[in-house]
Scaffold this active site. Structure first.
Site, PDB file in Angstrom:
ATOM      1  N   TYR A 174       0.838  -1.199   0.000  1.00 27.27           N
ATOM      2  CA  TYR A 174       0.000   0.000   0.000  1.00 27.27           C
ATOM      3  C   TYR A 174       0.876   1.253   0.000  1.00 27.27           C
ATOM      4  CZ  TYR A 174      -3.298   3.534   1.672  1.00 27.27           C
ATOM      5  OH  TYR A 174      -4.052   4.666   1.819  1.00 27.27           O
ATOM      6  N   LYS A 178       1.329   4.360  -2.841  1.00 25.92           N
ATOM      7  CA  LYS A 178       1.168   5.784  -2.548  1.00 25.92           C
ATOM      8  C   LYS A 178       2.449   6.559  -2.845  1.00 25.92           C
ATOM      9  CE  LYS A 178      -3.122   5.985  -1.209  1.00 25.92           C
ATOM     10  NZ  LYS A 178      -4.115   6.805  -1.950  1.00 25.92           N
TER      11      LYS A 178
END
Length: 277
Positions: A174, A178
């Site tokens: 994750y 980002k």
């Protein structure tokens, strides 16, 4: 305060949490808004929240509010978002907020490729696809605001020994997605500098315990590691109205509030009791 009077906004992930909060604040300040998410009807998602409920809350502000269901992990589904939003809003998108995200936390040693692809599809490819789709209208208008929601999980932990915040390395994919979004934001902002189109990211300084975040990390986080939804929204909407020389930036919500002397408002755009610049 009606900073967004006459502007048309598109907000993804607007069925709950930060996305719904940003959409409400934009509407409260005069924007016409298209809300995008997968969940249309109430009680149809385990985390709660729906486009229908967000739209009902926004109706009191008197602006145009439309809903659009789409799966951002699917290229064909997301390719229809901007053309349909332009139809619903009656003109090109002025403000794009890429808030929707796929957060699948799992240790890297057995993190399957299918899940990695899903995370990058939603968190990297979808924001860039939507940005590319709104650019022609923004170029013609000579102005536009693209705001991408990032995450503190992009930061590397010092070590060894490694000082990991729960849930530790399970956040790495994750966080990597980002970090890629941050880099794309910087590159697109630099590429478009001088066109009037601003491209920035904002990340929370601490966790915002939206419905999804509370489910993922709520039991492992300390009170001092949390910021309010209103603070996160304040930082995000500031970038939705930022001057032309603020572009290609990776920003942090609480730092924006401090450095720009912002007053934290409620989602209805009224200053919170006791809030100061």
């Amino acid at each position: 305060m009606r900073r967004f009077e006459g502007r048309r906004a598109l907000v993804t992930g607007a069925s709950r949490g930060i996305g719904a909060g940003i959409a409400e604040r934009l509407a409260a300040e005069g924007a016409d808004v298209v809300l995008v998410a997968r969940t249309l009807e109430p009680d149809s998602h385990p985390l709660g929240g729906s486009l229908r409920e967000t739209a009902q809350r926004l109706a009191r502000y008197g602006t145009r509010v439309e809903t659009l269901t789409a799966d951002l992990s699917d290229e064909e589904s997301r390719s229809r978002i901007v053309p349909r939003a332009v139809e619903l809003l009656g003109g090109p998108v002025d403000v794009l907020v890429n808030n929707a995200a796929a957060a699948i936390y799992q240790p890297l040693a057995d993190y399957p490729l299918r899940r990695r692809r899903l995370v990058f599809e939603v968190n990297v490819h979808a924001p860039l696809d939507l940005a590319q789709a709104v650019l022609p209208g923004m170029r013609e208008a000579g102005a536009g605001w693209i705001v991408n929601l990032s995450s503190a999980t992009t930061r590397h932990a010092p070590g060894p020994p490694f000082e990991l915040v729960e849930p530790g390395t399970a956040m790495a994919v994750y966080g990597a997605s980002k970090a890629a979004l941050d880099r794309i934001t910087h590159g697109l902002g630099a590429e478009l500098h001088g066109t009037g189109i601003r491209v920035n990211t904002v990340q929370p300084a601490a966790a915002v315990l939206s419905e999804g975040a509370a489910r993922l990390v709520g039991d492992t986080i300390r009170p001092d590691q949390v910021e309010s939804l209103e603070e996160m929204v304040e930082g995000a909407v500031a970038l939705c109205a930022c001057p032309e020389d603020v572009t290609g930036q990776v920003t942090v919500s609480l730092e924006l509030i401090r450095d720009w002397g912002l007053t934290v408002h409620g989602l209805d755009a009224r200053p919170l009791a006791g809030a100061g610049a």
